[in-house]
Design a protein around this motif. Structure first.
Motif, PDB file in Angstrom:
ATOM      1  N   UNK A  29       0.918  -1.253  -0.003  1.00  0.00           N
ATOM      2  CA  UNK A  29      -0.035   0.036   0.060  1.00  0.00           C
ATOM      3  C   UNK A  29       1.055   1.277   0.055  1.00  0.00           C
ATOM      4  N   UNK A  30       0.386   2.447  -0.584  1.00  0.00           N
ATOM      5  CA  UNK A  30       1.038   3.470  -0.569  1.00  0.00           C
ATOM      6  C   UNK A  30       0.006   4.521  -0.141  1.00  0.00           C
ATOM      7  N   UNK A  31       0.333   5.408   0.760  1.00  0.00           N
ATOM      8  CA  UNK A  31      -0.555   6.654   1.184  1.00  0.00           C
ATOM      9  C   UNK A  31       0.027   7.784   0.634  1.00  0.00           C
ATOM     10  N   UNK A  32      -1.039   8.794   0.506  1.00  0.00           N
ATOM     11  CA  UNK A  32      -0.518  10.041  -0.301  1.00  0.00           C
ATOM     12  C   UNK A  32       0.491  10.844   0.852  1.00  0.00           C
ATOM     13  N   UNK A  33       1.355  11.183   0.239  1.00  0.00           N
ATOM     14  CA  UNK A  33       2.423  12.366   0.817  1.00  0.00           C
ATOM     15  C   UNK A  33       3.488  11.440   1.309  1.00  0.00           C
ATOM     16  N   UNK A  34       3.444  10.014   1.112  1.00  0.00           N
ATOM     17  CA  UNK A  34       4.476   9.096   1.546  1.00  0.00           C
ATOM     18  C   UNK A  34       5.782   9.159   0.331  1.00  0.00           C
ATOM     19  N   UNK A  35       7.098   8.889   0.880  1.00  0.00           N
ATOM     20  CA  UNK A  35       8.153   8.832   0.246  1.00  0.00           C
ATOM     21  C   UNK A  35       8.803   7.329   0.662  1.00  0.00           C
ATOM     22  N   UNK A  36       8.671   6.526  -0.547  1.00  0.00           N
ATOM     23  CA  UNK A  36       8.828   5.208  -0.445  1.00  0.00           C
ATOM     24  C   UNK A  36       9.819   4.462  -1.284  1.00  0.00           C
ATOM     25  N   UNK A  37      10.639   3.561  -0.822  1.00  0.00           N
ATOM     26  CA  UNK A  37      11.739   2.828  -1.586  1.00  0.00           C
ATOM     27  C   UNK A  37      11.573   1.502  -1.647  1.00  0.00           C
ATOM     28  N   UNK A  38      11.621   1.156  -2.894  1.00  0.00           N
ATOM     29  CA  UNK A  38      11.406  -0.268  -3.360  1.00  0.00           C
ATOM     30  C   UNK A  38      13.099  -0.906  -3.484  1.00  0.00           C
ATOM     31  N   UNK A  39      13.710  -1.742  -2.985  1.00  0.00           N
ATOM     32  CA  UNK A  39      15.000  -1.929  -2.867  1.00  0.00           C
ATOM     33  C   UNK A  39      14.977  -3.723  -3.072  1.00  0.00           C
ATOM     34  N   UNK A  40      16.302  -4.047  -3.440  1.00  0.00           N
ATOM     35  CA  UNK A  40      16.629  -5.571  -3.576  1.00  0.00           C
ATOM     36  C   UNK A  40      17.634  -5.871  -4.714  1.00  0.00           C
ATOM     37  N   UNK A  41      17.924  -7.099  -4.777  1.00  0.00           N
ATOM     38  CA  UNK A  41      19.224  -7.561  -5.445  1.00  0.00           C
ATOM     39  C   UNK A  41      18.907  -7.185  -7.135  1.00  0.00           C
ATOM     40  N   UNK A  42      19.779  -7.099  -7.899  1.00  0.00           N
ATOM     41  CA  UNK A  42      19.251  -7.019  -9.503  1.00  0.00           C
ATOM     42  C   UNK A  42      18.786  -8.249  -9.729  1.00  0.00           C
ATOM     43  N   UNK A  43      17.601  -8.410 -10.653  1.00  0.00           N
ATOM     44  CA  UNK A  43      16.668  -9.314 -10.984  1.00  0.00           C
ATOM     45  C   UNK A  43      15.764  -9.705  -9.935  1.00  0.00           C
ATOM     46  N   UNK A  44      15.564  -8.985  -9.099  1.00  0.00           N
ATOM     47  CA  UNK A  44      14.557  -9.207  -7.938  1.00  0.00           C
ATOM     48  C   UNK A  44      13.118  -8.779  -8.305  1.00  0.00           C
ATOM     49  N   UNK A  45      13.128  -8.060  -9.652  1.00  0.00           N
ATOM     50  CA  UNK A  45      11.620  -7.921  -9.982  1.00  0.00           C
ATOM     51  C   UNK A  45      11.148  -6.585  -9.704  1.00  0.00           C
ATOM     52  N   UNK A  46      11.970  -5.653  -9.421  1.00  0.00           N
ATOM     53  CA  UNK A  46      11.665  -4.466  -9.140  1.00  0.00           C
ATOM     54  C   UNK A  46      11.076  -3.443 -10.247  1.00  0.00           C
ATOM     55  N   UNK A  47      11.721  -3.684 -11.313  1.00  0.00           N
ATOM     56  CA  UNK A  47      11.371  -2.766 -12.416  1.00  0.00           C
ATOM     57  C   UNK A  47      10.069  -3.469 -13.115  1.00  0.00           C
TER      58      UNK A  47
END
Length: 263
Positions: free
Chosen positions: A26-44
């Motif tokens: 979930x993402x709430x209005x006004x947040x600043x969130x990071x998505x991290x993980x190793x290369x190939x983890x599925x982030x993009x």
């Protein structure tokens, strides 16, 4: 509570490969969130689903603003952008042969409604709308200290400035939610510091929620409020920077065996 973005059990499968598996967030209005993980983890891949580039194999994505609620699944990327999501990509995608000003102006054109007659006959109303876009683009560049390069050819700028222009161009669409895919990649420490200031300004001054993919852990730990961690397509942790820094599974799978220090 209604979330700005609700992601429920999304999976992206390519043949026999699950690039993203049963991810909820979930993402709430006004947040600043990071998505991290190793290369190939599925982030993009996850970003691509959230922004309409790819359609999830299963699961649902719901985007809610003051304008209403939209199910992202099945929507085209331009429809998602028009609803209030904008993004950058790992590789810079500026129109390299155009000026910085024209790159920003192009991002604003979806908000104009010239008809055929106005455009073909170049009626006064056409020029009035075009001037309004130009003035708004100039003001946006000035607000981010980029007015000095407004007439520069985008592809001739240093890498760090191209990145900043790309982010400001994404902001020109007036998003509620901005996705940044590895914005600090290839930057030196000075450029990274300028990037952090730019992101903070976007969140604070433009009331934009930001989600970023990033491998620079110093930037992440000192910038964001919450972090999601992906590994092999699955979500393995979620929490504050302090919680993630000391999460044994995250340390073992991604942070190199030792907690990441602040500063």
């Amino acid at each position: 509570m209604t979330h700005l973005l609700q992601v429920d059990h999304v999976t992206q499968q390519f043949g026999g490969l699950k690039a993203v598996s049963d991810v909820s967030m979930t993402v709430d209005a006004g947040e600043l969130i990071a998505l991290i993980g190793p290369n190939g983890a599925g982030k993009t891949t996850l970003f691509n689903m959230l922004t309409g580039v790819n359609t999830p194999t299963s699961g649902t994505i719901t985007f809610t603003t003051a304008k209403g609620t939209m199910k992202v699944n099945g929507k085209r990327a331009d429809q998602v952008a028009a609803a209030g999501m904008s993004r950058t990509f790992q590789n810079i995608r500026l129109f390299s042969d155009l000026t910085v000003l024209d790159n920003v102006r192009i991002a604003m054109t979806h908000r104009t409604r010239e008809n055929f007659a106005e455009t073909m006959l170049r009626l006064p109303s056409f020029y009035k709308k075009e001037q309004a876009i130009t003035d708004e683009a100039k003001a946006l560049l000035k607000d981010f200290g980029l007015e000095r390069i407004g007439r520069s050819i985008a592809g001739e700028l240093p890498y760090g400035e191209q990145r900043r222009v790309e982010i400001v161009r994404a902001l020109a669409t007036k998003p509620s939610l901005l996705f940044l895919d590895e914005p600090a990649a290839g930057m030196n420490p000075e450029e990274t510091a300028a990037l952090m200031a730019l992101i903070k300004k976007i969140q604070a001054d433009y009331d934009v929620t930001v989600i970023l993919i990033e491998h620079d852990m110093a930037l992440v730990m000192n910038l964001v409020q919450r972090i999601y961690v992906l590994d092999h397509g699955s979500l393995i942790a979620e929490g504050t920077p302090s919680e993630i820094r000391n999460n044994a599974e995250v340390v073992a799978s991604y942070l190199g065996g030792a907690p990441v220090a602040e500063g």
